[in-house]
Write a protein that holds these residues in place. Structure first.
Motif, mmCIF file in Angstrom:
data_model
loop_
_atom_site.group_PDB
_atom_site.id
_atom_site.type_symbol
_atom_site.label_atom_id
_atom_site.label_comp_id
_atom_site.label_asym_id
_atom_site.label_seq_id
_atom_site.Cartn_x
_atom_site.Cartn_y
_atom_site.Cartn_z
ATOM 1 N N ARG A 1 100.416 71.803 40.975
ATOM 2 C CA ARG A 1 99.240 72.290 40.225
ATOM 3 C C ARG A 1 99.554 72.331 38.712
ATOM 4 N N LEU A 2 100.720 72.850 38.374
ATOM 5 C CA LEU A 2 101.118 72.914 36.969
ATOM 6 C C LEU A 2 101.196 71.501 36.366
ATOM 7 N N PHE B 1 99.203 66.475 42.408
ATOM 8 C CA PHE B 1 98.493 67.644 42.951
ATOM 9 C C PHE B 1 97.601 67.258 44.131
ATOM 10 N N GLU C 1 84.040 67.203 39.768
ATOM 11 C CA GLU C 1 85.501 67.043 39.749
ATOM 12 C C GLU C 1 85.851 65.559 39.584
ATOM 13 N N LEU D 1 96.224 67.354 32.200
ATOM 14 C CA LEU D 1 94.807 67.488 31.824
ATOM 15 C C LEU D 1 94.672 68.204 30.474
ATOM 16 N N ASP D 2 95.488 69.235 30.258
ATOM 17 C CA ASP D 2 95.385 70.028 29.017
ATOM 18 C C ASP D 2 95.975 69.295 27.806
ATOM 19 N N GLU E 1 102.827 74.891 43.668
ATOM 20 C CA GLU E 1 102.654 75.477 42.329
ATOM 21 C C GLU E 1 103.087 74.471 41.255
ATOM 22 N N ARG F 1 85.131 64.589 36.039
ATOM 23 C CA ARG F 1 86.121 65.166 35.119
ATOM 24 C C ARG F 1 87.392 64.313 35.109
ATOM 25 N N ARG G 1 99.414 68.812 37.253
ATOM 26 C CA ARG G 1 98.061 68.315 36.959
ATOM 27 C C ARG G 1 97.478 69.027 35.738
ATOM 28 N N ASP G 2 97.589 70.361 35.707
ATOM 29 C CA ASP G 2 96.982 71.110 34.606
ATOM 30 C C ASP G 2 97.617 70.746 33.268
ATOM 31 N N THR G 3 98.916 70.479 33.284
ATOM 32 C CA THR G 3 99.613 70.121 32.045
ATOM 33 C C THR G 3 99.097 68.792 31.498
#
Ligand code: ZN
Length: 356
Positions: free
Chosen positions: A204-205, A176, A292, A211-212, A201, A295, A207-209
């Motif tokens: 971003r998905l 990302f 950030e 991280l989550d 997109e 995190r 990174r979010d995946t």
């Protein structure tokens, strides 16, 4: 005119215990297959590969020599030509997979990629890193097309040491921040176009995946009980990160990685572990908000990724060593200059110093 683009593997399949689908899937590309199997897992996996191919494709198995070099590619290509292989299947880690991709290209045949670790985003890409026979990097070999099929048996991936999954998370984390740098600066992606919207997109998905689900995935892997989080993170490490980096572009984190590889100190550390240090340095170079940075650093600690230079073997981070890393990272034409802000040697040295 602005040209935009994105590239993908032809097909992607993932699930626990899906190796038996290999023969049926490979048969859609040809009747005879050359299977290049990583030497580290050859004995453990060869019977299952033969069983998966039986009745669907006539398979010739070859034990990979260990290096992805010109001589190894030529050896595999010759075996494939002799066997009349209509499709080349690579099974294993990065070097075996890259050798299979290169041999498939030389033979003018489709490639099927079966990664057995999720340590980087290389499996889906149209790229192989070629090494000299002594193990030094020679050059990047770009292919006109991505693998025709990437088949990921997560039961096999889960049997590999958890450290590989962590490293893959490090590589996925970079996607990302690097794609975003390219989007902001207008830099080209890996196909020398601007990224199509889907690239950013996907990045971003990705990174979010991680991280989550990264912490839970690692726990599942360490417990030998791969579950939903593990599935999500393997998909992020291999598919989302692969599409994200090729179509979105690369920048500071991998430039720092290339710089770090100049030091002998880091050679026992995995690609994704060095990239994680690259991400932290890149966040400093991008003047990311402190929260950030914190995190991402805390997340790296939680998924057992390095956060300090000492964690990747650079115990005495002298000014001289930092300059060697920065000089390589900032070479003219290097991907460091895909960052939106102008990058200098001194800035990179300062970012590295903050990670001592
Ligand atoms: Zn990478």
């Amino acid at each position: 005119m602005t040209l935009i683009g994105a590239r993908f593997p032809g097909r992607y399949l993932q699930g626990p215990g899906i190796l038996p689908l290999l023969g049926k899937e490979a048969a859609t590309f040809g009747r005879t297959a050359l299977c290049v199997v990583d030497r580290g897992i050859y004995d453990a996996l060869a019977p299952a590969v033969e069983a998966a191919c039986a009745g669907a494709v006539a398979a010739t198995l070859v034990r990979h020599g260990g290096e992805c070099s010109e001589s190894e590619i030529a050896r595999v290509e010759a075996i494939g030509r002799e066997a009349g292989a209509e499709v080349v299947i690579g099974i294993g880690g990065g070097k075996a997979l890259d050798t299979a991709k290169a041999a498939a290209f030389r033979l003018g045949r489709p490639s099927v990629i079966v990664p057995t670790i999720a340590a980087s985003d290389a499996p889906c890409s149209a790229l192989a890193v070629i090494y000299h026979d002594d193990g030094k990097v020679a050059y990047d070999f770009f292919f006109p097309r991505n693998p025709d099929l990437v088949l990921v048996d997560t039961a096999i991936i889960a049997r590999a040491p958890a450290r590989f999954l962590s490293a893959g998370i490090g590589d996925a984390l970079a996607t990302f921040y690097e794609a975003e740098a390219c989007r902001l600066s207008g830099a080209d992606n890996c196909m020398k176009t601007r990224g199509a919207a889907i690239a950013y997109e996907v990045a971003r998905l990705c990174r979010d995946t991680v991280l989550d689900h990264g912490v839970a995935a690692l726990a599942e892997c360490e417990a030998g009980a791969p579950g939903p989080a593990f599935e999500r993170v393997v998909e992020a490490n291999i598919l989302l990160s692969g599409v994200g980096f090729e179509s979105g572009g690369v920048a500071g984190a991998h430039a720092i990685h290339h710089g770090l590889c100049e030091l002998d100190d880091v050679h026992h550390h995995l690609h994704g572990e060095k990239v994680a240090i690259g991400v932290l340095a890149e966040l400093i170079l991008q003047s990311a908000p402190q929260e950030e940075f914190r995190r991402i650093r805390d997340f790296c600690v939680a998924v057992k990724l390095p956060v300090r230079l000492a964690d990747i073997g650079i115990a005495d981070a002298t000014e001289e060593k930092l300059r060697i890393v920065a000089e390589r990272a900032c070479r003219p034409g290097e991907i460091m200059h895909n960052e939106a802000a102008p990058m200098t040697l001194d800035k990179v040295v300062a970012a590295l110093r903050a990670l001592i």
